[in-house]
Write a protein that holds these residues in place. Structure first.
Motif, PDB file in Angstrom:
ATOM      1  N   ILE A 195      -5.605  -6.687   2.267  1.00 32.04           N
ATOM      2  CA  ILE A 195      -6.544  -5.620   1.941  1.00 32.04           C
ATOM      3  C   ILE A 195      -6.541  -4.555   3.033  1.00 32.04           C
ATOM      4  O   ILE A 195      -6.573  -3.354   2.743  1.00 32.04           O
ATOM      5  N   ALA A 196      -6.474  -4.968   4.297  1.00 29.29           N
ATOM      6  CA  ALA A 196      -6.413  -4.001   5.393  1.00 29.29           C
ATOM      7  C   ALA A 196      -5.155  -3.147   5.296  1.00 29.29           C
ATOM      8  O   ALA A 196      -5.199  -1.929   5.522  1.00 29.29           O
ATOM      9  N   TRP A 225      -7.742  -9.169  -6.938  1.00 33.28           N
ATOM     10  CA  TRP A 225      -8.646  -9.882  -6.034  1.00 33.28           C
ATOM     11  C   TRP A 225     -10.081  -9.464  -6.309  1.00 33.28           C
ATOM     12  O   TRP A 225     -10.356  -8.296  -6.583  1.00 33.28           O
ATOM     13  N   PHE A 226     -11.001 -10.428  -6.194  1.00 31.67           N
ATOM     14  CA  PHE A 226     -12.429 -10.167  -6.384  1.00 31.67           C
ATOM     15  C   PHE A 226     -13.211 -10.883  -5.292  1.00 31.67           C
ATOM     16  O   PHE A 226     -12.750 -11.884  -4.740  1.00 31.67           O
ATOM     17  N   LYS A 283      -8.450 -14.668  -6.176  1.00 30.80           N
ATOM     18  CA  LYS A 283      -7.435 -13.933  -6.935  1.00 30.80           C
ATOM     19  C   LYS A 283      -7.350 -14.512  -8.335  1.00 30.80           C
ATOM     20  O   LYS A 283      -7.231 -15.724  -8.500  1.00 30.80           O
ATOM     21  N   PHE A 284      -7.420 -13.635  -9.331  1.00 33.44           N
ATOM     22  CA  PHE A 284      -7.264 -14.048 -10.713  1.00 33.44           C
ATOM     23  C   PHE A 284      -6.028 -13.396 -11.298  1.00 33.44           C
ATOM     24  O   PHE A 284      -5.713 -12.246 -10.987  1.00 33.44           O
ATOM     25  N   GLY A 324      -0.462 -12.936   6.023  1.00 32.20           N
ATOM     26  CA  GLY A 324      -0.533 -12.805   4.581  1.00 32.20           C
ATOM     27  C   GLY A 324      -1.891 -13.138   3.988  1.00 32.20           C
ATOM     28  O   GLY A 324      -2.021 -13.248   2.787  1.00 32.20           O
ATOM     29  N   SER A 325      -2.899 -13.318   4.839  1.00 30.21           N
ATOM     30  CA  SER A 325      -4.221 -13.638   4.296  1.00 30.21           C
ATOM     31  C   SER A 325      -4.760 -12.458   3.503  1.00 30.21           C
ATOM     32  O   SER A 325      -4.313 -11.325   3.633  1.00 30.21           O
TER      33      SER A 325
END
Length: 138
Positions: A72-73, A17-18, A3-4, A66-67
């Motif tokens: 993303i899911a 997120w990347f 995460k940036f 919270g992962s």
């Protein structure tokens, strides 16, 4: 996943997120990273403080609440429930809605990098998703 915190030329700050730091660099070079607020493709990493995690047990990070994978899911479920999948026609649909030729609605789909770059350059608000759409075959 990484995460940036990012900042656009207008000073807007946002997190994204990347897959990796090199994935961020590649996406930036092709104009695929855009400000979540104004849509500007002139984005750079902002100064961030590192997140230090305390001691943890042997469970993998992916299994923790919270992962990134869970977030993303959850985002995928929300997008799929609330937006129409338009597949490879995404760029044309987004442009037609922006130009008033189609009624506005939430859509998601696929676009080639040059198509997405043109949308952003033309001021059409789009953003990359941190997942690939499931292809609907029927």
């Amino acid at each position: 996943m990484i995460k940036f915190t990012l900042k656009c030329e207008q000073g807007h700050r946002f997190d994204s997120w990347f897959q990796s730091a090199s994935a961020f660099d590649r996406l930036c070079e092709t104009g695929m990273v855009a400000c979540a607020i104004c849509g500007s493709a002139r984005v750079e990493k902002a100064l961030m403080s590192p997140q230090v995690q305390g001691a943890r047990d042997d469970r993998s990070l992916a299994a923790q609440p919270g992962s990134a994978e869970q977030v993303i899911a959850a985002l995928r479920r929300k997008v799929e429930a609330n937006a129409d999948y338009v597949g490879p026609q995404f760029a044309q649909e987004a442009r037609d809605m922006h130009d008033g030729h189609l009624p506005e609605r939430a859509i998601y789909g696929e676009a080639r990098p040059e198509e997405a770059r043109r949308l952003i350059e033309d001021g059409i608000p789009v953003a990359p998703l941190p997942f690939s759409p499931r292809r609907k075959t029927n």
